[in-house]
Design a protein around this motif. Structure first.
Motif, PDB file in Angstrom:
ATOM      1  N   UNK A 197       0.823  -1.210   0.000  1.00 44.91           N
ATOM      2  CA  UNK A 197       0.000   0.000   0.000  1.00 44.91           C
ATOM      3  C   UNK A 197       0.862   1.267   0.000  1.00 44.91           C
ATOM      4  N   UNK A 198       0.225   2.389  -0.123  1.00 42.94           N
ATOM      5  CA  UNK A 198       0.946   3.657  -0.264  1.00 42.94           C
ATOM      6  C   UNK A 198       1.758   3.993   0.988  1.00 42.94           C
ATOM      7  N   UNK A 199       1.243   3.624   2.163  1.00 47.88           N
ATOM      8  CA  UNK A 199       2.002   3.884   3.382  1.00 47.88           C
ATOM      9  C   UNK A 199       3.309   3.100   3.379  1.00 47.88           C
ATOM     10  N   UNK A 200       3.265   1.850   2.935  1.00 47.96           N
ATOM     11  CA  UNK A 200       4.485   1.043   2.849  1.00 47.96           C
ATOM     12  C   UNK A 200       5.467   1.646   1.856  1.00 47.96           C
ATOM     13  N   UNK A 201       4.958   2.099   0.718  1.00 47.17           N
ATOM     14  CA  UNK A 201       5.828   2.731  -0.272  1.00 47.17           C
ATOM     15  C   UNK A 201       6.520   3.948   0.335  1.00 47.17           C
ATOM     16  N   UNK A 202       5.779   4.746   1.092  1.00 47.10           N
ATOM     17  CA  UNK A 202       6.365   5.924   1.723  1.00 47.10           C
ATOM     18  C   UNK A 202       7.449   5.530   2.721  1.00 47.10           C
ATOM     19  N   UNK A 203       7.236   4.447   3.467  1.00 45.22           N
ATOM     20  CA  UNK A 203       8.238   3.993   4.433  1.00 45.22           C
ATOM     21  C   UNK A 203       9.495   3.482   3.725  1.00 45.22           C
ATOM     22  N   UNK A 204       9.296   2.764   2.619  1.00 50.04           N
ATOM     23  CA  UNK A 204      10.448   2.291   1.843  1.00 50.04           C
ATOM     24  C   UNK A 204      11.223   3.478   1.285  1.00 50.04           C
ATOM     25  N   UNK A 205      10.506   4.452   0.747  1.00 55.21           N
ATOM     26  CA  UNK A 205      11.148   5.654   0.209  1.00 55.21           C
ATOM     27  C   UNK A 205      11.969   6.363   1.294  1.00 55.21           C
ATOM     28  N   UNK A 206      11.396   6.488   2.472  1.00 58.38           N
ATOM     29  CA  UNK A 206      12.094   7.157   3.579  1.00 58.38           C
ATOM     30  C   UNK A 206      13.369   6.401   3.959  1.00 58.38           C
ATOM     31  N   UNK A 207      13.289   5.081   4.019  1.00 60.94           N
ATOM     32  CA  UNK A 207      14.469   4.274   4.343  1.00 60.94           C
ATOM     33  C   UNK A 207      15.551   4.441   3.292  1.00 60.94           C
ATOM     34  N   UNK A 208      15.186   4.322   2.027  1.00 62.67           N
ATOM     35  CA  UNK A 208      16.178   4.433   0.956  1.00 62.67           C
ATOM     36  C   UNK A 208      16.776   5.836   0.909  1.00 62.67           C
ATOM     37  N   UNK A 209      15.958   6.852   1.125  1.00 60.01           N
ATOM     38  CA  UNK A 209      16.463   8.224   1.139  1.00 60.01           C
ATOM     39  C   UNK A 209      17.486   8.410   2.256  1.00 60.01           C
ATOM     40  N   UNK A 210      17.212   7.845   3.433  1.00 57.55           N
ATOM     41  CA  UNK A 210      18.155   7.965   4.543  1.00 57.55           C
ATOM     42  C   UNK A 210      19.474   7.275   4.230  1.00 57.55           C
ATOM     43  N   UNK A 211      19.403   6.138   3.541  1.00 55.71           N
ATOM     44  CA  UNK A 211      20.623   5.433   3.172  1.00 55.71           C
ATOM     45  C   UNK A 211      21.428   6.214   2.145  1.00 55.71           C
ATOM     46  N   UNK A 212      20.748   6.831   1.185  1.00 55.23           N
ATOM     47  CA  UNK A 212      21.446   7.641   0.177  1.00 55.23           C
ATOM     48  C   UNK A 212      22.097   8.864   0.804  1.00 55.23           C
ATOM     49  N   UNK A 213      21.423   9.448   1.779  1.00 55.39           N
ATOM     50  CA  UNK A 213      21.990  10.605   2.478  1.00 55.39           C
ATOM     51  C   UNK A 213      23.249  10.205   3.230  1.00 55.39           C
ATOM     52  N   UNK A 214      23.221   8.996   3.833  1.00 54.30           N
ATOM     53  CA  UNK A 214      24.373   8.507   4.565  1.00 54.30           C
ATOM     54  C   UNK A 214      25.552   8.250   3.634  1.00 54.30           C
ATOM     55  N   UNK A 215      25.251   7.760   2.414  1.00 54.30           N
ATOM     56  CA  UNK A 215      26.312   7.435   1.451  1.00 54.30           C
ATOM     57  C   UNK A 215      26.945   8.679   0.851  1.00 54.30           C
ATOM     58  N   UNK A 216      26.183   9.764   0.742  1.00 55.35           N
ATOM     59  CA  UNK A 216      26.678  10.949   0.033  1.00 55.35           C
ATOM     60  C   UNK A 216      27.636  11.777   0.884  1.00 55.35           C
TER      61      UNK A 216
END
Length: 216
Positions: A197-216
């Motif tokens: 569902x859309x809430x799960x998609x938002x949670x996945x997006x938030x997790x991936x965004x945090x990981x990309x921020x950590x990598x940059x």
């Protein structure tokens, strides 16, 4: 042993080229689906700088019986599927994407397969997303608790009333992952639909965004 049918088709690529991405998502589809389902999920997540590797199950199924049937009822398909996951991840490492920069993401049968793989092969992945899935076999059982997943973020989600994947097995999987050292976050939903569902998609997006921020 016959050739591995799950290695007959090359995984599909989606998003950024792997060599140009800081983060790679290995996204495994469910029974009766194809890499196109996970490609659509990548579009819903909407982070174009991520590389997605989307493997394809032979005949759209990683193993034939239900995931809570005795393991021998899913052989040799299950061993082939686990071998295919390991092969793809090793190839990613050889192409410059080590396990520490890879997110494992699975839905339904794909989440069950990745749950089993992760508990058998505990490594330091960037993160794990298991949506509507748990480890295989008819009974709950123990797993190694050697801290092999120490600190690995694991996002789990499912309908609490899912017909195919009972919540108690998802909870048992969360417990096993936590005992192996993972940082587990489990979310359940009241709707009984077998979907992301859309809430799960938002949670996945938030997790991936945090990981990309950590990598940059």
């Amino acid at each position: 042993m016959p050739p591995n049918p799950h290695l007959a088709q090359e995984p599909m690529l989606q998003g950024a080229p792997p060599e140009a991405a800081n983060l790679t998502v290995y996204a495994v589809h469910g029974r009766g689906q194809s890499p196109a389902f996970m490609a659509e999920l990548a579009d819903r997540i909407g982070l174009p700088d991520i590389a997605y590797l989307l493997p394809a199950a032979h005949d759209s199924s990683w193993y034939p019986a239900g995931f809570m049937e005795p393991l021998d009822q899913n052989q040799p398909n299950l061993d082939h599927a686990l071998e295919a996951v390991g092969h793809h991840l090793e190839r990613l490492a050889g192409q410059g994407a080590p396990k520490e920069s890879v997110v494992l993401l699975g839905f339904s049968q794909g989440a069950c397969l990745l749950s089993e793989f992760l508990l058998r092969n505990q490594h330091q992945y960037a993160a794990v997303v298991l949506h509507t899935g748990g480890y295989l076999g008819p009974v709950e059982h123990g797993w190694p608790e050697n801290g092999g997943l120490d600190g690995v973020p694991v996002l789990m989600a499912s309908s609490a009333k899912d017909t195919w994947v009972p919540l108690p097995r998802i909870e048992a999987t969360a417990t096993a992952l936590a005992k192996a050292g993972a940082a587990v976050e489990l979310h359940t939903y009241d709707d009984a639909e077998h979907h992301i569902n859309d809430d799960s998609v938002a949670r996945i997006r938030k997790l991936l965004t945090s990981l990309m921020t950590k990598e940059s």
